[in-house]
Write a protein that holds these residues in place. Structure first.
Motif, PDB file in Angstrom:
ATOM      1  N   ASN A   1       0.853  -1.175   0.000  1.00 28.98           N
ATOM      2  CA  ASN A   1       0.000   0.000   0.000  1.00 28.98           C
ATOM      3  C   ASN A   1       0.897   1.235   0.000  1.00 28.98           C
ATOM      4  O   ASN A   1       1.440   1.630   1.032  1.00 28.98           O
ATOM      5  CB  ASN A   1      -0.898  -0.018   1.236  1.00 28.98           C
ATOM      6  N   LEU A   2       1.052   1.856  -1.153  1.00 31.62           N
ATOM      7  CA  LEU A   2       1.981   2.974  -1.287  1.00 31.62           C
ATOM      8  C   LEU A   2       1.425   4.270  -0.713  1.00 31.62           C
ATOM      9  O   LEU A   2       2.112   5.296  -0.716  1.00 31.62           O
ATOM     10  CB  LEU A   2       2.371   3.164  -2.744  1.00 31.62           C
ATOM     11  N   ALA A   3       0.188   4.248  -0.189  1.00 24.40           N
ATOM     12  CA  ALA A   3      -0.324   5.410   0.540  1.00 24.40           C
ATOM     13  C   ALA A   3       0.216   5.440   1.959  1.00 24.40           C
ATOM     14  O   ALA A   3       0.179   6.476   2.621  1.00 24.40           O
ATOM     15  CB  ALA A   3      -1.844   5.399   0.567  1.00 24.40           C
ATOM     16  N   GLU A   4       0.710   4.289   2.452  1.00 23.44           N
ATOM     17  CA  GLU A   4       1.193   4.200   3.820  1.00 23.44           C
ATOM     18  C   GLU A   4       2.649   3.774   3.926  1.00 23.44           C
ATOM     19  O   GLU A   4       3.292   4.010   4.950  1.00 23.44           O
ATOM     20  CB  GLU A   4       0.322   3.210   4.606  1.00 23.44           C
ATOM     21  N   LEU A   5       3.176   3.154   2.888  1.00 19.60           N
ATOM     22  CA  LEU A   5       4.554   2.672   2.898  1.00 19.60           C
ATOM     23  C   LEU A   5       5.268   3.159   1.650  1.00 19.60           C
ATOM     24  O   LEU A   5       4.674   3.255   0.574  1.00 19.60           O
ATOM     25  CB  LEU A   5       4.598   1.140   2.928  1.00 19.60           C
ATOM     26  N   SER A   6       6.539   3.457   1.787  1.00 24.37           N
ATOM     27  CA  SER A   6       7.355   3.746   0.612  1.00 24.37           C
ATOM     28  C   SER A   6       7.790   2.428  -0.012  1.00 24.37           C
ATOM     29  O   SER A   6       7.758   1.374   0.638  1.00 24.37           O
ATOM     30  CB  SER A   6       8.585   4.568   0.996  1.00 24.37           C
ATOM     31  N   LEU A   7       8.185   2.464  -1.276  1.00 24.14           N
ATOM     32  CA  LEU A   7       8.630   1.251  -1.950  1.00 24.14           C
ATOM     33  C   LEU A   7       9.827   0.632  -1.232  1.00 24.14           C
ATOM     34  O   LEU A   7       9.974  -0.600  -1.178  1.00 24.14           O
ATOM     35  CB  LEU A   7       8.979   1.559  -3.410  1.00 24.14           C
ATOM     36  N   LYS A   8      10.659   1.473  -0.624  1.00 19.34           N
ATOM     37  CA  LYS A   8      11.828   0.985   0.101  1.00 19.34           C
ATOM     38  C   LYS A   8      11.437   0.191   1.337  1.00 19.34           C
ATOM     39  O   LYS A   8      12.134  -0.745   1.739  1.00 19.34           O
ATOM     40  CB  LYS A   8      12.716   2.177   0.484  1.00 19.34           C
ATOM     41  N   GLN A   9      10.312   0.537   1.963  1.00 19.68           N
ATOM     42  CA  GLN A   9       9.868  -0.153   3.181  1.00 19.68           C
ATOM     43  C   GLN A   9       9.228  -1.508   2.906  1.00 19.68           C
ATOM     44  O   GLN A   9       9.061  -2.310   3.816  1.00 19.68           O
ATOM     45  CB  GLN A   9       8.862   0.733   3.940  1.00 19.68           C
ATOM     46  N   ILE A  10       8.846  -1.751   1.669  1.00 20.27           N
ATOM     47  CA  ILE A  10       8.148  -2.990   1.319  1.00 20.27           C
ATOM     48  C   ILE A  10       9.159  -4.102   1.088  1.00 20.27           C
ATOM     49  O   ILE A  10      10.072  -3.951   0.272  1.00 20.27           O
ATOM     50  CB  ILE A  10       7.284  -2.783   0.070  1.00 20.27           C
ATOM     51  N   PRO A  11       9.048  -5.238   1.776  1.00 24.10           N
ATOM     52  CA  PRO A  11       9.991  -6.346   1.587  1.00 24.10           C
ATOM     53  C   PRO A  11       9.900  -6.931   0.174  1.00 24.10           C
ATOM     54  O   PRO A  11       8.874  -6.824  -0.503  1.00 24.10           O
ATOM     55  CB  PRO A  11       9.557  -7.384   2.632  1.00 24.10           C
TER      56      PRO A  11
ATOM     57  N   THR B   1      -1.263 -10.616  -2.164  1.00 25.40           N
ATOM     58  CA  THR B   1      -0.693 -10.237  -0.869  1.00 25.40           C
ATOM     59  C   THR B   1      -0.055  -8.862  -1.005  1.00 25.40           C
ATOM     60  O   THR B   1       0.788  -8.663  -1.880  1.00 25.40           O
ATOM     61  CB  THR B   1       0.362 -11.253  -0.391  1.00 25.40           C
ATOM     62  N   TYR B   2      -0.476  -7.923  -0.163  1.00 20.55           N
ATOM     63  CA  TYR B   2       0.093  -6.580  -0.140  1.00 20.55           C
ATOM     64  C   TYR B   2       0.516  -6.253   1.293  1.00 20.55           C
ATOM     65  O   TYR B   2      -0.230  -6.499   2.241  1.00 20.55           O
ATOM     66  CB  TYR B   2      -0.922  -5.528  -0.596  1.00 20.55           C
ATOM     67  N   TYR B   3       1.690  -5.675   1.439  1.00 19.94           N
ATOM     68  CA  TYR B   3       2.096  -5.168   2.749  1.00 19.94           C
ATOM     69  C   TYR B   3       1.405  -3.831   2.987  1.00 19.94           C
ATOM     70  O   TYR B   3       1.370  -2.966   2.107  1.00 19.94           O
ATOM     71  CB  TYR B   3       3.620  -5.010   2.820  1.00 19.94           C
ATOM     72  N   ILE B   4       0.851  -3.676   4.202  1.00 23.37           N
ATOM     73  CA  ILE B   4       0.160  -2.436   4.566  1.00 23.37           C
ATOM     74  C   ILE B   4       0.704  -1.951   5.901  1.00 23.37           C
ATOM     75  O   ILE B   4       1.405  -2.675   6.605  1.00 23.37           O
ATOM     76  CB  ILE B   4      -1.361  -2.644   4.662  1.00 23.37           C
ATOM     77  N   ASN B   5       0.403  -0.725   6.256  1.00 21.32           N
ATOM     78  CA  ASN B   5       0.880  -0.167   7.515  1.00 21.32           C
ATOM     79  C   ASN B   5       0.172  -0.850   8.676  1.00 21.32           C
ATOM     80  O   ASN B   5      -1.056  -0.872   8.747  1.00 21.32           O
ATOM     81  CB  ASN B   5       0.631   1.345   7.555  1.00 21.32           C
ATOM     82  N   SER B   6       0.942  -1.431   9.583  1.00 24.06           N
ATOM     83  CA  SER B   6       0.364  -2.124  10.718  1.00 24.06           C
ATOM     84  C   SER B   6      -0.215  -1.134  11.718  1.00 24.06           C
ATOM     85  O   SER B   6       0.318  -0.046  11.918  1.00 24.06           O
ATOM     86  CB  SER B   6       1.429  -2.983  11.401  1.00 24.06           C
ATOM     87  N   LEU B   7      -1.324  -1.530  12.371  1.00 26.52           N
ATOM     88  CA  LEU B   7      -1.917  -0.682  13.401  1.00 26.52           C
ATOM     89  C   LEU B   7      -1.142  -0.755  14.710  1.00 26.52           C
ATOM     90  O   LEU B   7      -1.342   0.068  15.596  1.00 26.52           O
ATOM     91  CB  LEU B   7      -3.370  -1.104  13.638  1.00 26.52           C
TER      92      LEU B   7
END
Length: 299
Positions: free
Chosen positions: A132-142, A221-227
């Motif tokens: 989710n690029l609204a909450e994570l940068s591409l660099k943060q995504i594994p 599967t998408y990585y998103i910002n954890s709560l």
């Protein structure tokens, strides 16, 4: 993102580059795909039940890197974007998963190694970053990856069979067996299996028209910002699309593939607190594709 084998030795790029039985779908060099899956309902704390449509766009281009008598290597850069389009009045509790913020940047690498006149070793690799690029940068995504190897043998003019294994690493490690079985039981009909991805009955209505009854896995599967915590959370779903597909070849340059049917959800994980109410329903997919150019070698 868990990416199962989409094609093994059939129509990744061209029937002239790899094994494959007559009558199968035309090769897709460039692909543009749009999918609509309406009627998905989730219940959110403090917001109640909300209805969404899953909508997705996908783009891919196959590039030949090596093409010899024994070895063919193809690279396929691809891009996917997806959104939850809210259909219920009121505020969207997952607004950051709308607006096409769910994205995947990937590279497919497929190789075909000819062992003898009737057998091949087929390997596939998918490397991607999906989040989710609204909450994570591409660099943060594994970085996720899927690697597979399959031994494919043509048993006769109308039959081929293959066995192999696949390893996937996204938010967890998965190892699965691979089984391939393609059989033309008539001049204009056949069965195509690429498990665990796809099983289909095919009927060639004409040289340019193919009809399928099929079931095909769809995993996202998408990585998103954890709560809570510092590590990103995961939005993940596993579906099986069951229905009918019609492939229309338009001359020698391309065509259209339309699929419609029922999308059965096997598992669904959204943000923390979201409760899936209705995750199965209708799905419609439209592919526009361009076939690979044909180059005539000088004798």
């Amino acid at each position: 993102m868990l990416v199962f084998l989409c094609t093994i030795g059939t129509n990744v790029f061209s029937q002239t580059l790899q094994p494959g039985l007559a009558g199968m779908a035309p090769s897709k060099w460039l692909t543009i795909r749009n999918t609509h899956a309406p009627g998905k309902v989730y219940d959110f704390p403090g917001a109640g039940a909300k209805k969404f449509t899953h909508e997705e766009y996908f783009f891919r281009a196959w590039i030949p890197v090596v093409h010899s008598k024994r070895v063919t290597v193809l690279m396929g850069p691809n891009y996917r974007t997806e959104q939850f389009e809210l259909k219920t009045p009121g505020e969207n509790p997952i607004s950051k998963m709308a607006g096409w913020n769910l994205r995947s940047y990937a590279m497919d690498i497929n190789s075909f190694i000819k062992l003898d006149s009737t057998s091949w070793l087929v390997t596939t690799t998918n490397i991607n970053k999906s989040g989710n690029l609204a909450e994570l940068s591409l660099k943060q995504i594994p970085v996720n990856y899927t690697v597979s190897a399959t031994f494919l043998r043509k048993k006769s003019v109308n039959k081929e069979i293959g066995f192999g294994a696949m390893i996937n690493k996204s938010y967890k490690l998965t190892v699965l067996p691979v089984f391939v079985f393609n059989y033309n039981y008539a001049d204009n009909a056949g069965i195509e299996m690429m498990l665990p991805k796809r099983i289909a009955w095919r009927r060639n209505l004409s040289p340019n028209d193919i009809l399928y009854l099929k079931a095909e896995s769809v995993t996202r599967t998408y990585y998103i910002n954890s709560l809570s915590g510092d590590l990103p959370g995961v939005y993940r779903r596993v579906d099986v699309d069951m229905g009918i597909s019609y492939n229309k070849k338009l001359g020698n340059f391309g065509g259209i593939d339309i699929s419609a049917g029922y999308r059965k959800n096997l598992s669904s994980k959204l943000i923390d607190g979201a409760v899936p109410i209705k995750t199965s329903g209708l799905a419609l997919t439209v592919d526009f594709y361009v076939q690979p150019p044909v180059f005539h070698r000088k004798r």
